[in-house]
Structure formats: structure tokens, C-alpha cells
Motif scaffolding. Structure first.
Motif, PDB file in Angstrom:
ATOM      1  N   ARG A  98       0.815  -1.216   0.000  1.00  0.00           N
ATOM      2  CA  ARG A  98       0.000   0.000   0.000  1.00  0.00           C
ATOM      3  C   ARG A  98       0.852   1.271   0.000  1.00  0.00           C
ATOM      4  NH1 ARG A  98      -2.363  -0.036   6.190  1.00  0.00           N
ATOM      5  NH2 ARG A  98      -0.369   0.088   7.241  1.00  0.00           N
ATOM      6  N   GLU A  99       2.071   1.175   0.533  1.00  0.00           N
ATOM      7  CA  GLU A  99       2.955   2.345   0.554  1.00  0.00           C
ATOM      8  C   GLU A  99       3.465   2.696  -0.843  1.00  0.00           C
ATOM      9  OE1 GLU A  99       3.399  -0.279   2.482  1.00  0.00           O
ATOM     10  OE2 GLU A  99       2.976   0.460   4.506  1.00  0.00           O
ATOM     11  N   ARG A 100       3.301   1.769  -1.791  1.00  0.00           N
ATOM     12  CA  ARG A 100       3.871   1.969  -3.123  1.00  0.00           C
ATOM     13  C   ARG A 100       2.812   2.285  -4.175  1.00  0.00           C
ATOM     14  NH1 ARG A 100       7.743   3.436  -4.230  1.00  0.00           N
ATOM     15  NH2 ARG A 100       8.687   2.028  -5.726  1.00  0.00           N
ATOM     16  N   ALA A 149      -8.236   6.858  -0.607  1.00  0.00           N
ATOM     17  CA  ALA A 149      -7.108   6.306   0.163  1.00  0.00           C
ATOM     18  C   ALA A 149      -7.610   5.518   1.369  1.00  0.00           C
ATOM     19  CB  ALA A 149      -6.171   7.428   0.609  1.00  0.00           C
ATOM     20  N   ILE A 150      -8.682   6.011   1.989  1.00  0.00           N
ATOM     21  CA  ILE A 150      -9.256   5.290   3.128  1.00  0.00           C
ATOM     22  C   ILE A 150      -9.853   3.967   2.649  1.00  0.00           C
ATOM     23  CG2 ILE A 150     -11.128   5.320   4.830  1.00  0.00           C
ATOM     24  CD1 ILE A 150     -10.698   8.417   4.927  1.00  0.00           C
ATOM     25  N   ASP A 161      -7.052   1.741   1.574  1.00  0.00           N
ATOM     26  CA  ASP A 161      -5.951   1.656   2.536  1.00  0.00           C
ATOM     27  C   ASP A 161      -4.614   1.995   1.871  1.00  0.00           C
ATOM     28  OD1 ASP A 161      -4.928   1.278   5.046  1.00  0.00           O
ATOM     29  OD2 ASP A 161      -4.611  -0.883   4.810  1.00  0.00           O
ATOM     30  N   LEU A 162      -4.592   3.090   1.128  1.00  0.00           N
ATOM     31  CA  LEU A 162      -3.380   3.493   0.410  1.00  0.00           C
ATOM     32  C   LEU A 162      -2.493   4.372   1.293  1.00  0.00           C
ATOM     33  CD1 LEU A 162      -4.858   4.516  -3.082  1.00  0.00           C
ATOM     34  CD2 LEU A 162      -4.039   2.262  -2.322  1.00  0.00           C
ATOM     35  N   ARG A 163      -1.182   4.308   1.058  1.00  0.00           N
ATOM     36  CA  ARG A 163      -0.238   5.160   1.794  1.00  0.00           C
ATOM     37  C   ARG A 163       0.779   5.836   0.868  1.00  0.00           C
ATOM     38  NH1 ARG A 163      -3.425   3.791   4.951  1.00  0.00           N
ATOM     39  NH2 ARG A 163      -3.177   2.903   7.035  1.00  0.00           N
ATOM     40  N   GLY A 164       0.609   5.694  -0.431  1.00  0.00           N
ATOM     41  CA  GLY A 164       1.623   6.185  -1.360  1.00  0.00           C
ATOM     42  C   GLY A 164       1.482   7.660  -1.683  1.00  0.00           C
ATOM     43  N   ASP A 165       2.155   8.090  -2.751  1.00  0.00           N
ATOM     44  CA  ASP A 165       2.058   9.477  -3.212  1.00  0.00           C
ATOM     45  C   ASP A 165       0.599   9.859  -3.371  1.00  0.00           C
ATOM     46  OD1 ASP A 165       4.754   9.551  -3.361  1.00  0.00           O
ATOM     47  OD2 ASP A 165       4.857  10.206  -5.437  1.00  0.00           O
ATOM     48  N   ASN A 166       0.298  11.115  -3.092  1.00  0.00           N
ATOM     49  CA  ASN A 166      -1.094  11.509  -3.068  1.00  0.00           C
ATOM     50  C   ASN A 166      -1.197  12.951  -3.507  1.00  0.00           C
ATOM     51  OD1 ASN A 166      -3.821  12.110  -1.609  1.00  0.00           O
ATOM     52  ND2 ASN A 166      -3.534   9.904  -1.542  1.00  0.00           N
TER      53      ASN A 166
END
Lengths: 423, 339
Positions: B93-95, B157-158, B161-166
Motif C-alpha cells: 500500500r505504501e507503493r 485512500a481510506i 488503505d493506500l499510503r503512497g504518493d497523493n
């Protein structure tokens, strides 16, 4: 992921309007003295609202109105003022290829004002259907109010004003917009898509409808002994933020380009990190995960480690939830060193300038490096056990430093962090 | 640049999948019709649009839906669909980055008007004293959030469950291409492993029509959204993702050509990518209406479906997707996937 690009990006011009002054030096020196720009609101009568204070700018600092302001709104006027200051040290006139000048700005456009709403109510029928034809004939109504609401309009008109014909990037990530706009500018320069980028952000003059939105959300402070003491990030008695007006603009260039143009380097954009918080629209992740990712990415993007960071310009909103989470995030990033890394919040003095915050705070961070001074977090009187780091309480501190982070965590879930260096 | 497109999703008045939209375009259908839902006669007798939005019966029940508004819900739908279609659950998810082009959000002004009416005290003039003294409390507490352009991206994103570039860009037609290009650059530079690039044009409301009148834009507005998933070609192939097409690069233009703002962008895109001008979407309003920031991604999705429906014999085909605004333009070059 760390950047593989070694292009150095430098700041060659900056400009600012804030509640503490009409320029960078004026604002910085007032903050160095611990002054607050927060007062009772004068733009409209706030009597009866749960919060009656804000950090308003003195409109005498602004350039005279221009015909385009009718379309671009007060955001454009603020940006023009800050840009004019920035151009004093980094004029764009000599750049022949205007396609190589880009614009990347944070903001959110204007909000409909009460007058416009009042006019519209006169043309509603019993079913609340609008008589558009009648409204259009009313001289008090202008369809330009809709144009002013479009966030890309002010950056686009500013690009026209500057004859900048490269990419125009209007970033609208709320409180992170200014920071993210600078991050995008960094990308444009590193990737060779522009030679010069005019970047930053603006937060327009307060309007009732905009202000009341935050008031009814419960995000604004409601209890304060005086306006000047209302914004108190990390202090135990904090209970919400104070909205501020302002703008911050930076001229960024590659170091090579700046040298060829004989420019003075005011500061450096060493790295940038962003992240999605992915938790709630209004709250940060309780474990600070999103904030940690943004900070770690900015440090890695700069090719540095957390041990290299000497100061953090905090997002520090003065809300009950944000400040302890940001504290936790700093502890996770800096580990055992966390107590030794000074952190302070400019918002304690100039309020939360939303779309401009990332830009204004980035400039103040680099100005602090230039002066060898850490700006204070004022109104620190009651220690919060969850906020137990060194927030440079109440008084500025003379301390040379060369690498700093500037945090911006957006309402809505976008996080941005800039890694900044001394010029 | 060789960035693979590994999923596409759209919502338009001509259909909710690219193959259907292409089939209906081929059949000569158009969703453009007189504006419905409110009296738009003040904007001209023949004002038309391609509308799909129908008001949910109980929008107040779910705070998230109320905050999102029509534009946010359309955007959320395509982002979730594209994410699933590309099989991004297996990517950390961070990517996974998210790049969104938003127009003016569909802020529910009705909420403010109700408060203003309450402050009239029976007269025909709004009493500011009454408004400030309590009528403002009739404004829905979630109204301010619905005004924020970035909230829809936050909700995606919620949900995923994303954590990457935004990154959220305010953008009209060319800005949709800008969001796509920024996503492609982020993937190409390795800032994120995959990127969801999306754009949306929400409900056709009075504010939308007013803006178009002022901008002297004749093409009918449309309601809809589109999303693409982008990743490096070699990464897509390595994880076995379907490659629908390739982004070869693009450009934007601003203030260079008064009469054809997109032309310099097209020229630069052709120079940079070597892509020819076959299959240029330019100058003709799409039969699903102008989706603003969603137009470019929708055109790409439909072009990919068209290629799939009509296989070529020979060299891979390419297309230039073009969008023009009042004084700006954008172009992005795509290439057909290998058979």
C-alpha cells in the motif's frame, strides 16, 4: 523511495504576506520577538459565532487591485503581492524561453460569500428552484463568483501575469497544498521539465461562509483568554486552531541555472515526501503512520538520514488530536534523538493559513537557517504529557542549523513534508 | 517513457465500461440531451448536457457519502474498480500512488441558502444579524468538508488503505492530462510502484453552466469519471498484470496559441514520443459530454477498448489524446499493447 536525481534545487526569491507583516523579514522578526497576529475578526461581524478571532492580514500590504482580481479573487491579489517581492531577487525578465517557466501553487479558490447567497435567495421559488434568468439580470449577481471558486483560476492568471508558459500545477490538498506545490516544483526541476518554477500557496481573506464552515466543524478554538493566547500548539490548554490569511511564494531554480544567472541562494529544497493518510477525512492516523511516511520519504529523498535533521517546523495546529500524533510521529522518525531535535509551530503566531501554510512555513524555516534562529512556539504555559518534546517554548533560540523538515498534514488525508537546507 | 496501463474504469452517460461506450459511439449514439433536473433555460434555450447523476434517496444517512458529493462518489467508484481490475491488492500500500484531477467541486449551496432564508425574518432581505446570531446553524455540519477538493482523494485512500504518493490537482480538461502525466512521471521515476490516475466531472449544476457561459465554451458538459492504473511496463509484466496499453509521454501548453491552445502541446508530444497523429481525439465534443478533468482518462479507456475490438494486422497503433481549455491544452500519447 530516495531520489536518484542529484540535481540541486535552490531558492532564489521569496515573498510573503502574513498577519504579522507584508514581507518575509517583517514577519520573521515579529515572530522572533514572539508576537502574535491573532485578533478579533474585522472582515465580518463574528458576534455570536463560537470563535470570533483570526489572523488577518493588513490589506494595506497588498498590491493595488487589478482587473484580473475580479476573476481570480483575493487569492490572486495575495499571490501577485508575494510574487512581486520574490521577483526582486529573482527576476524572470531575462529568461527568453518562457516555456521553461512553470507555476505550481497551492490554494482552494474562493468560497461563496453571504452577499452572493443573499442575492440568490431572492430568486428562489417555493420549491427552492432558482430563477436563473432573473438572477442573471440582477446587477448584484456575477457569474464570476463561480469562476473565483475554481481553484485553478488564480494560478492560471498569475502565470499569465508572469508570462510563464510552462506547466501550471494548481494543488488543492487543503492544509498540505503549499507544501505539495513546492514538492511538485522540485519534481519539475529535477526531471528537467522546467528551468524556473514559481511556487507556494495562498489563503484568501476570511469570509463568513468559509469561516463558519470550520466553526461548525468544531475545528476552531472556542476557549481563549485573549486572541493572542488562542493558538497554543502542543500546550495542554489547546482546544482548536485559529484561521489565518496569507501567501508565500518562492522562486526555485536548479543550482546550475541560478549560478548562470548570478542569483543569490536563499535556501535549498533538499527533498520532498508525501503520503496518503488513509484513515479518516478529518483525523490523522493515531499511530502517525502517514506523517512518519511523509517525513521519512523527505529525508530519504534528500539522500540524508534522520540523524542529519536539526530542526522541525511542525504542522502544529493547536488541535487536541493533531499535536500529540505529530509528536509521536517525530519520536518514531528520530528515535532516541527525538528530545534533542527542536520542533516549533509558526501557527502559534500567524494561525493556520491552510493553503498557504506549507509555503509560508517553508520560507520561515529557511529564513531561520539564514539567521541561525529557531522561531518559538508561543503560549506554552501548561505541559501536556503527550507532547513532551522540545517545542522551543515562548522564546526564539539562537542556534545555527543547516537541515530542517517542514511538515504539512492536510485535512482530507494528504501529507507533505519538505526537507530544507541553508542557502 | 514506457508506462503500462493495467486497468481502466469509467462512468459516463454512454455506459459504465469502455467496451460499451465504444460500441455505442460506433453506433452513432449520443447521450447529450436537454438539461434535466433543474430549470436551465436561463443559460439558453438549447443548453444540453450528458447527465447520469440521480440523487440517492437518503444521502444524509451516510456521512461519508454526504461529504463526497456526486463528484466524489463518481471518482471513488472508478478508483475502486480500477484498483481491483489491476490486482493492486498484491502491491504494498505504501507503493500505490493516487493522482486526481478535480474541477470545481459540486458544493451543495442549497445548505447555505436554507440558512439564508431562515435569516430573512419574514422580510425580503437577509438580516446579517439573524444570520450570524443563529441561522447559520442550519448549515449542515458536514458542508465545509464537502467543499474541499481533496476529500474525494482522501476517501479513496481510506477505502483502499493506500499510503503512497497523493496529489490532487484542480484542473479542467488539460488538467486531467496534467494529473495523468504527473502519475506517469511518478511511476517512471520510481516514486511509486503503481499509480491510480483519475479525473471527474460531477453533477451538471447551475454553477457549472454559469462557468461555461463565462468561458464561452460550447461543448456540452458531461457527468462522469474515469481512472487508469499506471505502472512500469517491466513491473506489470513481472507481476503478470494485463497490459492494456502504453503511455509514451505528453505535454501541456499554456498561453501560446490563442486560437488552438492545445496545438503546441500536440506538437511537443509528437516530437518527444515519435507518435503520429492517427487517432487524434480533438475538436469534437465526445458523445458522453465534456468530463473536464475526467475526459482524457475516459478517452484513453475508450481508445484502448476500440483497439481491442478491432485488432490491427501489423505495427502497433498509437493515438494522441488531446484536451483544450480556455487558454491551455494538453496532449498524451498512448500506444497499443503487444498482442
Amino acid at each position: 523511495m530516495p531520489s536518484t536525481d542529484t540535481t540541486n534545487v535552490v531558492v532564489t526569491g521569496w515573498g510573503m504576506v502574513s498577519s504579522l507583516g507584508g514581507g518575509v523579514d517583517e514577519t520573521f522578526h515579529a515572530m522572533r520577538a514572539g508576537q502574535s497576529g491573532v485578533r478579533r475578526i474585522t472582515r465580518f461581524d463574528p458576534t455570536g459565532l463560537p470563535c470570533e478571532i483570526g489572523a488577518e492580514i493588513d490589506v494595506a500590504h497588498l498590491l493595488r487591485e487589478h482587473a484580473n482580481d475580479e476573476i481570480g479573487g483575493p487569492e490572486l491579489r495575495l499571490l501577485r503581492t508575494a510574487v512581486q517581492q520574490a521577483l526582486e531577487t529573482a527576476p524572470l525578465d531575462a529568461i527568453e524561453d518562457r516555456l521553461r517557466i512553470a507555476v505550481s501553487l497551492g490554494g482552494h479558490g474562493s468560497t461563496p460569500n453571504v452577499g452572493a447567497i443573499d442575492t440568490q435567495t431572492r430568486y428562489l421559488d417555493d420549491d427552492l428552484q432558482l430563477d436563473i434568468e432573473g438572477l442573471r439580470r440582477d446587477p448584484r449577481f456575477t457569474s464570476r463568483q463561480f469562476t473565483r471558486r475554481s481553484p485553478e483560476v488564480a494560478p492560471t492568471l498569475l502565470a499569465h501575469h508572469l508570462d510563464a508558459r510552462g506547466p501550471v500545477i494548481p494543488v488543492v490538498s487543503a492544509c498540505a497544498a503549499g507544501s505539495q506545490a513546492i514538492g511538485e516544483a522540485l519534481h519539475l526541476l529535477r526531471e528537467g521539465r522546467a528551468d524556473v518554477v514559481v511556487t507556494g500557496g495562498a489563503e484568501p481573506l476570511l469570509t463568513f461562509s468559509y469561516f463558519v464552515g470550520f466553526a461548525i466543524l468544531g475545528a476552531l478554538t472556542r476557549r481563549y483568554p485573549s486572541p493572542e493566547e488562542a493558538s497554543r500548539p502542543f500546550d495542554r490548554r489547546r482546544n482548536g486552531f485559529v484561521i489565518g490569511e496569507g501567501a508565500g511564494v518562492l522562486i526555485l531554480e536548479t543550482e546550475e541555472g541560478a549560478a548562470s544567472r548570478g542569483r543569490t541562494i536563499l535556501g535549498r529544497i533538499l527533498g520532498y515526501g508525501d503520503s496518503a493518510d488513509g484513515y479518516r477525512i478529518t483525523d490523522l492516523q493515531p499511530d502517525g503512520d502517514g506523517a512518519v511516511l511523509a517525513m521519512e520519504r523527505a529525508i530519504a529523498d534528500a539522500g540524508l538520514t534522520a540523524d542529519d535533521v536539526e530542526y522541525v517546523n511542525a504542522h502544529g495546529t493547536s488541535t487536541a488530536i493533531n499535536d500529540p500524533i505529530e509528536t509521536l510521529a517525530c519520536k518514531r522518525v528520530f528515535g532516541d534523538r527525538a528530545m534533542q531535535v527542536p520542533i516549533s509551530s509558526n501557527k502559534s503566531m500567524i494561525g493556520h493559513t491552510i493553503g498557504a501554510a506549507g509555503a509560508i512555513e517553508a520560507i520561515l524555516t529557511m529564513k531561520g537557517m539564514e539567521e541561525g534562529v529557531l522561531l518559538p512556539t508561543i503560549n506554552q504555559t501548561a505541559r501536556d504529557r503527550k507532547c513532551d518534546l522540545d517545542y522551543v517554548p515562548n522564546e526564539a533560540r539562537e542556534q545555527p542549523h543547516s537541515v530542517a523538515l517542514s511538515n504539512s498534514f492536510g485535512f482530507g488525508g494528504q501529507n507533505g513534508c519538505l526537507c530544507l537546507g541553508r542557502g | 517513457m514506457r508506462v503500462a496501463i493495467t486497468a481502466a474504469a469509467l462512468r459516463t452517460a454512454l455506459g459504465n465500461d469502455a467496451a460499451t461506450v465504444w460500441r455505442r459511439i460506433q453506433a452513432g449514439e449520443s447521450a447529450v440531451a436537454p438539461v434535466k433536473g433543474f430549470d436551465a433555460s436561463g443559460f439558453g434555450e438549447d443548453v444540453q448536457a450528458a447527465q447520469i447523476w440521480t440523487e440517492p434517496e437518503t444521502p444524509e444517512d451516510d456521512p461519508a457519502l454526504r461529504i463526497l458529493g456526486p463528484h466524489g462518489r463518481l471518482l471513488d467508484a472508478v478508483a475502486l474498480e480500477a484498483h481491483a481490475a489491476a490486482g493492486l491488492e498484491s502491491v504494498p500500500r505504501e507503493r500505490v500512488g493516487l493522482f486526481v484531477g478535480m474541477g470545481m467541486v459540486d458544493s451543495p449551496i442549497d445548505d447555505l441558502i436554507t440558512a439564508a432564508l431562515a435569516a430573512r425574518n419574514g422580510s425580503d432581505r437577509l438580516s446579517l444579524t439573524s444570520f450570524f446570531a443563529g441561522a447559520f446553524r442550519q448549515i449542515h455540519p458536514l458542508w465545509p468538508l464537502s467543499m474541499l477538493n481533496n476529500v474525494a482523494a482522501g476517501q479513496i485512500a481510506i477505502d483502499l488503505d493506500l499510503r503512497g504518493d497523493n496529489l490532487v490537482l484542480a484542473a479542467d480538461g488539460p488538467g486531467g492530462i496534467r494529473a495523468l502525466l504527473e502519475a506517469a512521471y511518478a511511476v517512471d521515476e520510481g516514486a511509486c510502484r503503481c499509480a491510480i490516475a483519475a479525473g471527474v466531472s460531477g453533477r451538471v449544476a447551475a454553477a457549472v453552466l454559469a462557468r461555461r457561459v463565462l468561458d464561452r465554451r460550447d461543448e456540452p458538459p458531461g457527468e462522469g469519471s474515469a481512472a487508469l492504473v499506471l505502472e512500469r511496463e517491466k513491473d506489470a509484466l513481472a507481476r503478470g498484470a494485463p497490459v492494456l496499453g502504453i503511455v509514451r509521454g505528453g505535454a501541456t501548453s499554456f498561453g501560446e496559441d490563442r486560437f488552438d491552445p492545445a496545438r503546441p502541446a500536440v506538437k511537443r508530444t509528437m516530437q518527444r514520443t515519435g507518435c503520429g497523429h492517427a487517432g487524434v481525439f480533438h475538436g469534437t465534443p465526445p458523445p458522453f459530454g465534456d468530463l473536464g478533468p475526467g475526459t482524457a482518462a475516459a478517452h484513453i479507456a475508450v481508445q484502448l477498448a476500440a483497439w481491442e475490438a478491432e485488432p490491427a494486422n501489423g505495427a502497433r497503433r498509437n493515438a494522441l489524446i488531446v484536451a483544450g481549455g480556455v487558454d491551455s491544452g494538453g496532449c498524451i500519447a498512448i500506444e497499443e499493447a503487444a498482442a
